[in-house]
Design a protein around this motif. Structure first.
Motif, PDB file in Angstrom:
ATOM      1  N   GLU A  96     -15.810  -1.466  -3.043  1.00  0.00           N
ATOM      2  CA  GLU A  96     -16.866  -1.547  -4.045  1.00  0.00           C
ATOM      3  C   GLU A  96     -17.386  -0.161  -4.418  1.00  0.00           C
ATOM      4  N   GLU A  97     -17.319   0.788  -3.496  1.00  0.00           N
ATOM      5  CA  GLU A  97     -17.833   2.131  -3.742  1.00  0.00           C
ATOM      6  C   GLU A  97     -16.747   3.079  -4.253  1.00  0.00           C
ATOM      7  N   ASP A  98     -15.595   3.064  -3.586  1.00  0.00           N
ATOM      8  CA  ASP A  98     -14.523   4.011  -3.932  1.00  0.00           C
ATOM      9  C   ASP A  98     -13.185   3.358  -3.594  1.00  0.00           C
ATOM     10  N   ALA A  99     -12.515   2.808  -4.602  1.00  0.00           N
ATOM     11  CA  ALA A  99     -11.252   2.092  -4.381  1.00  0.00           C
ATOM     12  C   ALA A  99     -10.154   3.030  -3.901  1.00  0.00           C
ATOM     13  N   VAL A 100     -10.181   4.278  -4.361  1.00  0.00           N
ATOM     14  CA  VAL A 100      -9.158   5.243  -3.931  1.00  0.00           C
ATOM     15  C   VAL A 100      -9.310   5.532  -2.448  1.00  0.00           C
ATOM     16  N   GLU A 101     -10.523   5.850  -2.026  1.00  0.00           N
ATOM     17  CA  GLU A 101     -10.763   6.141  -0.610  1.00  0.00           C
ATOM     18  C   GLU A 101     -10.410   4.948   0.264  1.00  0.00           C
ATOM     19  N   ALA A 102     -10.829   3.746  -0.157  1.00  0.00           N
ATOM     20  CA  ALA A 102     -10.558   2.547   0.640  1.00  0.00           C
ATOM     21  C   ALA A 102      -9.060   2.281   0.754  1.00  0.00           C
ATOM     22  N   SER A 103      -8.325   2.439  -0.345  1.00  0.00           N
ATOM     23  CA  SER A 103      -6.878   2.187  -0.297  1.00  0.00           C
ATOM     24  C   SER A 103      -6.162   3.243   0.538  1.00  0.00           C
ATOM     25  N   VAL A 104      -6.636   4.483   0.498  1.00  0.00           N
ATOM     26  CA  VAL A 104      -6.053   5.536   1.359  1.00  0.00           C
ATOM     27  C   VAL A 104      -6.271   5.172   2.822  1.00  0.00           C
ATOM     28  N   MET A 105      -7.482   4.692   3.138  1.00  0.00           N
ATOM     29  CA  MET A 105      -7.759   4.256   4.517  1.00  0.00           C
ATOM     30  C   MET A 105      -6.845   3.103   4.920  1.00  0.00           C
ATOM     31  N   MET A 106      -6.633   2.162   4.000  1.00  0.00           N
ATOM     32  CA  MET A 106      -5.743   1.038   4.297  1.00  0.00           C
ATOM     33  C   MET A 106      -4.350   1.518   4.662  1.00  0.00           C
ATOM     34  N   VAL A 107      -3.811   2.396   3.836  1.00  0.00           N
ATOM     35  CA  VAL A 107      -2.436   2.876   4.053  1.00  0.00           C
ATOM     36  C   VAL A 107      -2.302   3.518   5.423  1.00  0.00           C
ATOM     37  N   HIS A 108      -3.263   4.339   5.801  1.00  0.00           N
ATOM     38  CA  HIS A 108      -3.133   5.116   7.043  1.00  0.00           C
ATOM     39  C   HIS A 108      -3.661   4.386   8.275  1.00  0.00           C
ATOM     40  N   THR A 109      -4.427   3.322   8.092  1.00  0.00           N
ATOM     41  CA  THR A 109      -5.021   2.631   9.241  1.00  0.00           C
ATOM     42  C   THR A 109      -4.332   1.318   9.554  1.00  0.00           C
ATOM     43  N   PHE A 110      -3.945   0.557   8.522  1.00  0.00           N
ATOM     44  CA  PHE A 110      -3.408  -0.780   8.742  1.00  0.00           C
ATOM     45  C   PHE A 110      -1.941  -0.772   9.163  1.00  0.00           C
ATOM     46  N   ASN A 111      -1.259   0.338   9.048  1.00  0.00           N
ATOM     47  CA  ASN A 111       0.175   0.418   9.347  1.00  0.00           C
ATOM     48  C   ASN A 111       0.403   1.307  10.568  1.00  0.00           C
ATOM     49  N   LYS A 112       1.018   0.749  11.589  1.00  0.00           N
ATOM     50  CA  LYS A 112       1.208   1.477  12.845  1.00  0.00           C
ATOM     51  C   LYS A 112       2.393   2.440  12.798  1.00  0.00           C
ATOM     52  N   ASP A 113       3.390   2.112  11.979  1.00  0.00           N
ATOM     53  CA  ASP A 113       4.600   2.943  11.915  1.00  0.00           C
ATOM     54  C   ASP A 113       4.328   4.155  11.027  1.00  0.00           C
ATOM     55  N   ARG A 114       4.128   5.303  11.643  1.00  0.00           N
ATOM     56  CA  ARG A 114       3.773   6.503  10.899  1.00  0.00           C
ATOM     57  C   ARG A 114       4.922   6.996  10.022  1.00  0.00           C
ATOM     58  N   GLU A 115       6.152   6.746  10.431  1.00  0.00           N
ATOM     59  CA  GLU A 115       7.299   7.166   9.626  1.00  0.00           C
ATOM     60  C   GLU A 115       7.355   6.358   8.329  1.00  0.00           C
ATOM     61  N   LYS A 116       7.097   5.060   8.405  1.00  0.00           N
ATOM     62  CA  LYS A 116       7.088   4.228   7.202  1.00  0.00           C
ATOM     63  C   LYS A 116       5.962   4.645   6.261  1.00  0.00           C
ATOM     64  N   VAL A 117       4.828   4.991   6.825  1.00  0.00           N
ATOM     65  CA  VAL A 117       3.702   5.446   6.005  1.00  0.00           C
ATOM     66  C   VAL A 117       4.076   6.729   5.273  1.00  0.00           C
TER      67      VAL A 117
END
Length: 438
Positions: A147-168
């Motif tokens: 609701e505040e910053d969709a870019v920041e939230a989606s960046v957090m999703m990409v780096h937090t919700f996925n455990k495989d760092r190589e895939k990220v």
């Protein structure tokens, strides 16, 4: 009743034909004659089968009507299925509870524990969380950020919700390439269209949570387009043509994606001050501190009894170091107490793999005059060096230890020579919660 009369007819036909004779049109009796004989006075008694059938029919007729019940096969199967599922769920719950009980260190009375448990702080909300709560809470906090910053939230999703760092990393590289191509060719539509069924996109980008949300935050929109050679349309993500300022903003957002880091709950040190106590070296730790199952604990007891025999044997330095490393891996966290010059005890919780500078930083942040140099002495007289990048476990400070604090003697001598007073030790907010060690 119909069966009763059928049996009578069959019996009469058989007997009228005579034994061993086959019924033919000539030997078969006239139905009219048969009917009259039955109506008047039957010449033949019914067979046993006919009598049983008649008795059963009479019993059914005399029976009182019963309430209608649901006895269809589907209803029965569904009921049985529900009961079996309920039974299986109950059994699974019992097994899970038994497994959990057997896989953890025996729980002690909470009132006797040196610390109630291990807790974490959410960096986004500041909430204090248990180990089991932290992952769900952080995900919810990230979703709230949209609701505040969709870019920041989606960046957090990409780096937090996925455990495989190589895939990220692979997904981030591909998205960065999309942005680069768009910025170099802003008027060419093909660079601003992403076919979702594209194999590379499916395998490298779509499989990583948060990537679509990031693309949509950049301005990509979902559209259906016809595809040559196919009857059905396919979904594309399409970015409208961007002006120069929008392209610069897109580059900045790409950089944010590349610099992104996972959002992790931070260990709550739970700083606590205790009054001087003879029980300073007594520790009772909760199960979270251990990294052992019940079976491993049993083996540990056996190994301890064997240790007496081993101690009499000559062991090499490498053998001793290997045993020490195995001992340190048993614990996830460590509870440390620091005895201050006034006798009070400062306590904090740490990761077993935290480095020595982290411990010094914790103590320094708790002091009124943290700028002054001080020393920490571990059990056995080992003096810790603040600049030494060594894990607490490697200093044999797990799962708990009592250290001794002392000011730097030379600095204290200079302060005394200048007529200064000994500095106050702990910050007032810590002393406000001072307790007696039980």
């Amino acid at each position: 009743m119909k069966k009763f009369f059928d049996d009578i007819k069959k019996d009469m036909k058989f007997k009228s034909a005579g034994p061993g004779k086959k019924l033919t049109e000539e030997t078969r009796p006239d139905p009219r004659v048969l009917q009259s004989s039955v109506s008047a006075k039957p010449r033949y008694a019914p067979t046993e089968g006919a009598q049983r059938a008649g008795a059963a029919a009479l019993a059914r007729i005399e029976q009182k009507p019963r309430p209608k019940v649901h006895t269809s096969q589907d209803a029965i199967r569904n009921q049985v299925k529900r009961e079996l599922e309920a039974e299986a769920a109950a059994l699974a719950g019992k097994e899970k509870a038994a497994t959990a009980e057997g896989s953890r260190v025996p729980v002690k009375d909470p009132a006797c524990l040196s610390v109630s448990g291990v807790y974490f702080t959410c960096p986004l909300t500041g909430a204090t969380l248990t180990k089991s709560e932290r992952e769900v809470h952080i995900k919810e906090a990230i979703f709230m950020r949209f609701e505040e910053d969709a870019v920041e939230a989606s960046v957090m999703m990409v780096h937090t919700f996925n455990k495989d760092r190589e895939k990220v990393k692979a997904a981030v590289d591909i998205i960065s390439k999309y942005v680069e191509n768009i910025c170099k060719n802003p008027t060419e539509e093909k660079y601003r269209k992403i076919k979702l069924s594209n194999k590379v996109f499916q395998e490298k980008v779509r499989s990583v949570e948060g990537t679509r949300e990031f693309l949509e935050a950049l301005g990509f929109q979902s559209n259906m387009f016809p595809v040559e050679g196919q009857e059905e349309e396919e979904e594309f993500l399409v970015l409208p043509e961007q002006n120069a300022d929008a392209l610069e903003l897109m580059k900045e957002r790409r950089d944010r994606l590349q610099r992104g880091e996972p959002v992790r709950a931070q260990l709550d040190r739970q700083p606590q001050v205790f009054r001087p106590s003879p029980d300073a070296t007594r520790f009772e730790l909760p199960p979270e501190f251990y990294n052992l199952t019940a079976e491993e604990l049993k083996r540990e007891q056996q190994q301890k009894s064997e240790l007496v025999e081993k101690s009499a044997m000559l062991r090499t330095k490498a053998m001793r170091e290997k045993e020490e490393q195995r001992e340190r891996r048993k614990y996830n966290y460590t509870l440390l107490r620091i005895r201050l010059p006034d006798g009070n005890l400062l306590q904090g919780t740490f990761y077993a793999w935290d480095r020595v500078p982290v411990l010094f930083g914790f103590v320094r942040d708790s002091l009124v005059d943290g700028w002054q140099p001080f020393e920490l002495i571990a059990p056995g007289g080992q003096k810790l060096q603040e600049a030494e990048d060594v894990a607490l476990a490697e200093c044999n400070l797990v799962p708990a230890a009592l250290l001794t604090f002392s000011w730097d003697a030379a600095v204290q001598a200079d302060i005394a020579a200048a007529g200064g007073k000994s500095p106050a030790l702990l910050k007032p907010e810590l002393l406000e919660t001072i307790r007696t060690l039980s």
